[in-house]
Every structure is written in C-alpha cells, then in structure tokens.
Scaffold this motif. Sequence first.
Motif, PDB file in Angstrom:
ATOM      1  N   THR A 152      -6.118  -7.085   3.573  1.00 55.08           N
ATOM      2  CA  THR A 152      -5.392  -7.216   2.304  1.00 55.08           C
ATOM      3  C   THR A 152      -6.377  -7.076   1.146  1.00 55.08           C
ATOM      4  O   THR A 152      -6.657  -8.023   0.406  1.00 55.08           O
ATOM      5  N   PHE A 182      -3.752 -10.486  -2.177  1.00 53.40           N
ATOM      6  CA  PHE A 182      -4.751  -9.438  -1.988  1.00 53.40           C
ATOM      7  C   PHE A 182      -6.013  -9.806  -2.752  1.00 53.40           C
ATOM      8  O   PHE A 182      -5.950 -10.463  -3.800  1.00 53.40           O
ATOM      9  N   THR A 212      -1.798  -1.640   5.883  1.00 57.05           N
ATOM     10  CA  THR A 212      -1.380  -2.911   5.282  1.00 57.05           C
ATOM     11  C   THR A 212      -0.079  -2.741   4.513  1.00 57.05           C
ATOM     12  O   THR A 212       0.809  -3.598   4.581  1.00 57.05           O
TER      13      THR A 212
END
Length: 411
Positions: A152, A182, A212
Amino acid sequence: MAVPGLRLVFNAFGSLAERPMRTLLTMLGIIIGVAAVYTMLAIGEGTQKKILESLDGTQARSITVFPNWTRGRSSQKRPYRRLNEADLLEVRALPGVEAATGNLSREYPVITDATDWSSDIRGTDQDYLFANDFELEAGRDITETDLARKETFAVLGQTVVKNVFGGQYPVGAKIKISNVPFTVIGTVAKAPETGWSNGRDRDNFVLVPRSTLRDRLVGGDYLVRNHVNQYRIIGENQKVLDRIEEDLDAILRRSRGLSAADAPDFRVLNFSANRQQYAETQRTLSLLLATMGIVSLVVGGVGVMNIMLVSVTERTREIGLRMSLGARRSDILSQFLTEALLICILSGLIGLGVGYGVSTLGLGGDDIEMIFAPEIAILAFGSAVLVGVVFGYLPAHSASRLNPVEALRHE
C-alpha cells in the motif's frame, strides 16, 4: 577588365546617390522582403527542430494498445474484453522492448486528517513513469517487488501534493484511499507540456501498485481481475516498432482466441505510422512561411522595376547623349542593370541584419524558436539578387533599345 567593372559600379552608386530618398524608398521594399524571407525560413527551421526533438522522445518510440469492439448491429457486436497482466509480461520480454507498462485507473478521494481531494488513482508498475515521460521528483518509484507484495504505497502527482499537502514535502506521510491507508513513497515532477491530456489535469493522479488497486480498492469487480485498461510499449528505437507490433498482434490473437482471419478486438496505435504525416506537415509549414516571405520580396521587386522605369524616362536625354558618343546598347543595359542589382544587394544585406535582429531582440516571442542557419541567409540574399536581375532587366533592356536621335529630342 576590373577597372571598367569598378567604374560601372561607381557610376551606379553616383546615380543612386543623386536621388537618396527615392533610392531609400525603393530599397525599403526589398529590405522588408529579404527580412521576411529570412525570418520565415528561420521560423520554419526552428519548428522543424522542435518537431525532431519531440520525435526523439519516448513518444516517438511508443505503441499504445487498448481493447476495441464493434459498435454495429447486434449480430456484429462482441463482448468487451480487457487486456490482461499475463500478456503484458510476455510483451515486456519481447526483443527490442525497452519498457512496457499497463494502466488500471479509478477515481477516488484522497483523504488525510485535514483534507479531502478527488484524484485519479492509477494502478501502475515500475515502467509507468518512463513510458509516459514523467520524472520522479522525490522519494522512490513503485517497484516490481511492490507489485508482487501488493504493498500500500503511493506516488503523488503535483496537483495532489499541492491540494492535499499544501505543497509541503509529503514523502512518509499517510493518506487514505477508499478507507485503505497508504504510505506516500514519492512524488512526480510536473507533467511535460507535450502529450495528450484530453482536457484533464495531467498532474492530478496517485500511482499505486496495480495489484493493490485490483485487490484492495476495486475488490470483487470481476472486470479487473488480472486485467489492464491499456498497454504502453516503448521500443529501443523506431526501427523495431513494426516488428514489435507484429509480435504483439500474435501474442494478443493467441491469448484472445483469434485466428489470423478474424478482425482484432483490440486497437494498436504505432506512433511511427504518424512520422510521415509529421514530416509532411513540417514541409508544408516551411513552404507556406517561405512563400509568404517571397511574396513580400516580389512586391519589393515590382517597386524596383517601377522606379527604374521612371529613372529611364527621366534620363532619356542622358542615354541618347551616351549612345551618340559611342556607347553600345550593352553598355546602357549593363548600367541600368547594375543599378538595380546594387539596390537589391544593399537591401539584401540590410534585410539580413533586420531579420537577425528580430531573433536577437526576441520579437518572435518565447513560443517561437528561430534558427538562422548559413544556408538560410544565402537563400534569402540570393533571392534578393535574383529579384534585382529579373525586375531590373526590363527597365535596362528598355533603356538599351532607345533610338539615340529620339532620345536626344526627349524633353
């Protein structure tokens, strides 16, 4: 031989000096014409340079692939099938491919404790920045390992940096996209001015690993499982693009179950196919600019011819006297032709200086680049000399054909 020639030039200077204002006004048309030719050709040369520079970038070595389907009758329609990750990896391994990237995007808000900004979230890979002429400004780019681990991590465009972080250094900061946290690992420099933007802000994006985006953001959407919106492939040079396109066609047909006779359900845009069109456009532009300058020069030449005809009329008695004293018709022709040439030569030199001054003073503006190559100066100056010969010949010939007796009687 040299002395009579010099005498002819001195006599021509003397005749022109007797009427300085008329001579200056006559020269003005040629000066403007030469300056126009010189400047227009310089602009054309500068435009060509810009085009060639753009053709040397990654865009000139690019192939873009995206899905396509027939929009005809119901019997002609085929299901929309996206490109996939497996084919992208196979394309990346082709000989001559310098980079191959895929893009999968969705629009989501980028959220911090203080801000909320809607941005284009792009699932990309390690080749995306290079393939799209972007440069990393700070931090690091997404790596192949990040894709494999479905990290992330996020890389921000300049618009996001400005609106979410107020332009402050964001690397290491936390953001949320669709409620998924993130970590910002890098920022991208401002997008280059060249390139297709479709009217959108080219800096309003967040790059995340494509894997992702699929698994953490889009989630269970079956349309994006291992799928990619489009490919962008960069060849090592333009020469290999056609071969890469052939190999690409074979890979996609095999993957999508299409025979050689089937119409493809994907589109391939090879930039090299547009190279000839760019070259033709540049040549047309250069020809148009040169024609505009030459028209100005021809107008100046007509002015030279008119003034020389007036001069012949005013000096008819002088011509008759010279011919009665033994001057040949060729001598009269040379005299007036030399005067016309002298006007055009002096005007040509001044015109070159004026044209060069346009560039030196920056009158073309920042968006216009001028290149004053020696061959351009020679062509512009040669055009002025040619005008002197062409438009000066008729008055000179008219003077040489006068009857000496009738000329002496002229009032």
